[in-house]
Scaffold this active site. Structure first.
Site, PDB file in Angstrom:
ATOM      1  N   ASP A  62      49.892  31.719  38.804  1.00 15.69           N
ATOM      2  CA  ASP A  62      50.030  33.153  39.072  1.00 15.69           C
ATOM      3  C   ASP A  62      51.453  33.522  38.678  1.00 15.69           C
ATOM      4  OD1 ASP A  62      50.463  35.674  39.995  1.00 15.69           O
ATOM      5  OD2 ASP A  62      49.663  35.331  42.003  1.00 15.69           O
ATOM      6  N   ASN A  89      51.817  37.600  27.393  1.00 15.61           N
ATOM      7  CA  ASN A  89      50.631  38.456  27.247  1.00 15.61           C
ATOM      8  C   ASN A  89      49.932  38.752  28.573  1.00 15.61           C
ATOM      9  OD1 ASN A  89      48.036  39.418  25.734  1.00 15.61           O
ATOM     10  ND2 ASN A  89      47.340  37.696  26.987  1.00 15.61           N
ATOM     11  N   TYR A 155      52.223  50.337  35.179  1.00 17.34           N
ATOM     12  CA  TYR A 155      51.839  49.705  33.903  1.00 17.34           C
ATOM     13  C   TYR A 155      52.723  50.246  32.772  1.00 17.34           C
ATOM     14  CZ  TYR A 155      48.781  48.034  30.140  1.00 17.34           C
ATOM     15  OH  TYR A 155      48.277  47.410  29.026  1.00 17.34           O
ATOM     16  N   LYS A 159      55.497  48.129  30.718  1.00 18.18           N
ATOM     17  CA  LYS A 159      55.358  47.945  29.270  1.00 18.18           C
ATOM     18  C   LYS A 159      56.565  48.520  28.520  1.00 18.18           C
ATOM     19  CE  LYS A 159      51.431  45.744  28.963  1.00 18.18           C
ATOM     20  NZ  LYS A 159      51.512  44.283  28.774  1.00 18.18           N
TER      21      LYS A 159
HETATM   22  N1  LIG Z   1      42.927  45.758  26.272  1.00 22.27           N
HETATM   23  C1  LIG Z   1      43.727  46.727  25.916  1.00 22.27           C
HETATM   24  O1  LIG Z   1      43.282  47.816  25.560  1.00 22.27           O
HETATM   25  C2  LIG Z   1      45.218  46.531  25.900  1.00 22.27           C
HETATM   26  C3  LIG Z   1      46.004  47.517  25.294  1.00 22.27           C
HETATM   27  C4  LIG Z   1      47.384  47.365  25.273  1.00 22.27           C
HETATM   28  C5  LIG Z   1      47.952  46.243  25.844  1.00 22.27           C
HETATM   29  N2  LIG Z   1      47.166  45.288  26.441  1.00 22.27           N
HETATM   30  C6  LIG Z   1      47.833  44.136  27.044  1.00 22.27           C
HETATM   31  O2  LIG Z   1      47.301  42.952  26.497  1.00 22.27           O
HETATM   32  C7  LIG Z   1      47.436  41.904  27.460  1.00 22.27           C
HETATM   33  C8  LIG Z   1      46.097  41.198  27.604  1.00 22.27           C
HETATM   34  O3  LIG Z   1      45.166  42.131  28.129  1.00 22.27           O
HETATM   35  P1  LIG Z   1      43.592  42.014  27.889  1.00 22.27           P
HETATM   36  O4  LIG Z   1      43.126  43.374  27.525  1.00 22.27           O
HETATM   37  O5  LIG Z   1      43.289  40.872  27.032  1.00 22.27           O
HETATM   38  O6  LIG Z   1      43.105  41.781  29.396  1.00 22.27           O
HETATM   39  P2  LIG Z   1      42.203  40.653  30.069  1.00 22.27           P
HETATM   40  O7  LIG Z   1      41.054  40.299  29.214  1.00 22.27           O
HETATM   41  O8  LIG Z   1      41.942  41.142  31.446  1.00 22.27           O
HETATM   42  O9  LIG Z   1      43.180  39.375  30.104  1.00 22.27           O
HETATM   43  C9  LIG Z   1      44.314  39.342  30.925  1.00 22.27           C
HETATM   44  C10 LIG Z   1      44.789  37.907  31.039  1.00 22.27           C
HETATM   45  O10 LIG Z   1      45.970  37.878  31.866  1.00 22.27           O
HETATM   46  C11 LIG Z   1      45.753  36.955  32.939  1.00 22.27           C
HETATM   47  N3  LIG Z   1      46.473  37.367  34.141  1.00 22.27           N
HETATM   48  C12 LIG Z   1      46.347  38.525  34.820  1.00 22.27           C
HETATM   49  N4  LIG Z   1      47.134  38.518  35.905  1.00 22.27           N
HETATM   50  C13 LIG Z   1      47.782  37.323  35.909  1.00 22.27           C
HETATM   51  C14 LIG Z   1      48.724  36.705  36.785  1.00 22.27           C
HETATM   52  N5  LIG Z   1      49.167  37.304  37.899  1.00 22.27           N
HETATM   53  N6  LIG Z   1      49.190  35.467  36.477  1.00 22.27           N
HETATM   54  C15 LIG Z   1      48.749  34.832  35.359  1.00 22.27           C
HETATM   55  N7  LIG Z   1      47.853  35.351  34.507  1.00 22.27           N
HETATM   56  C16 LIG Z   1      47.378  36.588  34.788  1.00 22.27           C
HETATM   57  C17 LIG Z   1      44.229  36.977  33.137  1.00 22.27           C
HETATM   58  O11 LIG Z   1      43.735  35.821  33.773  1.00 22.27           O
HETATM   59  P3  LIG Z   1      43.515  35.673  35.361  1.00 22.27           P
HETATM   60  O12 LIG Z   1      42.948  36.952  35.877  1.00 22.27           O
HETATM   61  O13 LIG Z   1      42.600  34.499  35.436  1.00 22.27           O
HETATM   62  O14 LIG Z   1      44.880  35.359  35.925  1.00 22.27           O
HETATM   63  C18 LIG Z   1      43.751  37.024  31.697  1.00 22.27           C
HETATM   64  O15 LIG Z   1      43.755  35.733  31.126  1.00 22.27           O
HETATM   65  C19 LIG Z   1      47.936  42.563  28.751  1.00 22.27           C
HETATM   66  O16 LIG Z   1      49.332  42.387  28.858  1.00 22.27           O
HETATM   67  C20 LIG Z   1      47.601  44.013  28.537  1.00 22.27           C
HETATM   68  O17 LIG Z   1      48.438  44.848  29.278  1.00 22.27           O
HETATM   69  C21 LIG Z   1      45.810  45.404  26.473  1.00 22.27           C
END
Ligand SMILES: NC(=O)c1ccc[n+]([C@@H]2O[C@H](COP(=O)([O-])OP(=O)(O)OC[C@H]3O[C@@H](n4cnc5c(N)ncnc54)[C@H](OP(=O)(O)O)[C@@H]3O)[C@@H](O)[C@H]2O)c1
Length: 260
Positions: A62, A89, A155, A159
């Site tokens: 975490d 990430n 958020y 960011k």
């Molecule tokens: N999807 C979008 O539209 C988008 C757009 C812009 C930026 N982003 C950014 O891209 C990144 C990845 O997002 P995603 O869309 O791929 O989301 P996702 O599928 O929900 O993946 C998020 C990952 O982060 C891990 N995580 C979350 N909280 C955590 C914690 N406290 N400690 C360790 N690991 C943690 C999650 O695993 P666990 O829950 O198992 O810990 C998961 O592996 C994020 O930083 C997000 O802000 C996403």
């Protein structure tokens, strides 16, 4: 192969964008260290990568906890001997509420997983990179750092903070062989975070999830979502020798929304 003999620590790599980056980096020859909180997802991604001939290791953590950040860095070094590439990430969106209703404890958690963990992991990885005279850090920020969307103050602040951290770390590392950049993805609608956010926004706006998504995508020049693989390919560019003159930058991979 663009990342032959490189070791990459990729946070949030159990699913979504982090998983796509881990797959692509492994395909390009990197040994990949995966981390997130959910062991089942990490084990599944590690199996996919090793089945494909890659070299994965993983540890649950975490990353809102300082000790967990230290554990992840120490375990990566224990398994692979070094860290050449750090991809910050991991993250979650947090409450979808206006500033005056945002719970302070939730605000702190969102800042901790995105900004504080990126700072801590960079702090832990940099001395080795400086000693070697080489290394790359990539911070996954967001379009939310540059645009103005309601109901996600922590958020957006986290960011935007990551972009400041990117520039300062780039300034400090530039003449020590270390490059630091950021990616600002737009909507990557295939991921869990994006789907959950879309559902909450649709409910709050009193429209269907399809209508909410169509309205949002219509505001992008390309009029479509980005894929996790498209973000991974930009990540590969920024973490490889393809971008040796680039540091301190934030690259928008958003289908055309932000223009700075
Ligand atoms: N999807 C979008 O539209 C988008 C757009 C812009 C930026 N982003 C950014 O891209 C990144 C990845 O997002 P995603 O869309 O791929 O989301 P996702 O599928 O929900 O993946 C998020 C990952 O982060 C891990 N995580 C979350 N909280 C955590 C914690 N406290 N400690 C360790 N690991 C943690 C999650 O695993 P666990 O829950 O198992 O810990 C998961 O592996 C994020 O930083 C997000 O802000 C996403």
């Amino acid at each position: 192969m663009l990342l032959k003999n490189q070791v990459a620590l990729i946070t949030g790599s159990g699913r979504g964008i982090g998983r796509a980056i881990a797959h692509l980096f492994a395909k390009e020859g990197a040994a990949v260290f995966l981390t997130a909180r959910t062991e089942k997802e990490l084990a599944a991604v590690a199996k996919e990568i090793s089945d494909g001939g890659g070299r994965p290791e993983y540890a649950t953590a975490d990353l809102t906890q300082e000790a967990a950040c230290a554990h992840v860095v120490a375990t990566t070094r224990e398994k692979f001997g070094r860290i050449d590439i750090l991809v910050n990430n991991a993250g979650h969106y947090g409450p979808v509420v206006p500033v005056e209703e945002y719970p302070l404890a939730e605000f702190d958690k969102v800042i901790a997983v995105h900004l504080r963990a990126a700072f801590l992991l960079s702090k832990l990885a940099l001395p080795e990179m400086y000693e070697r005279g080489s290394g790359v850090i990539l911070n996954i920020s967001s379009l939310s750092a540059k645009a103005a969307y309601a109901w996600g103050s922590a958020y957006a602040a986290a960011k935007a903070g990551m972009l400041g951290l990117t520039r300062v770390t780039a300034a400090e590392g530039a003449r020590k062989g270390v490059r630091v950049n950021a990616i600002c993805p737009g909507p990557v609608t295939e991921t869990q975070m994006s789907k959950e956010l879309g559902a909450v926004l649709a409910k709050k706006m009193g429209v269907s999830a399809e209508e909410q998504l169509a309205g949002f995508l219509n505001g992008l020049l390309q009029g479509r979502a980005q894929t996790a693989d498209e973000i991974a390919r930009a990540a590969l560019f920024l973490c490889s020798e393809q971008s040796t003159a680039m540091t301190g930058q934030s690259i928008n991979v958003d289908g055309g929304v932000a223009f700075y």
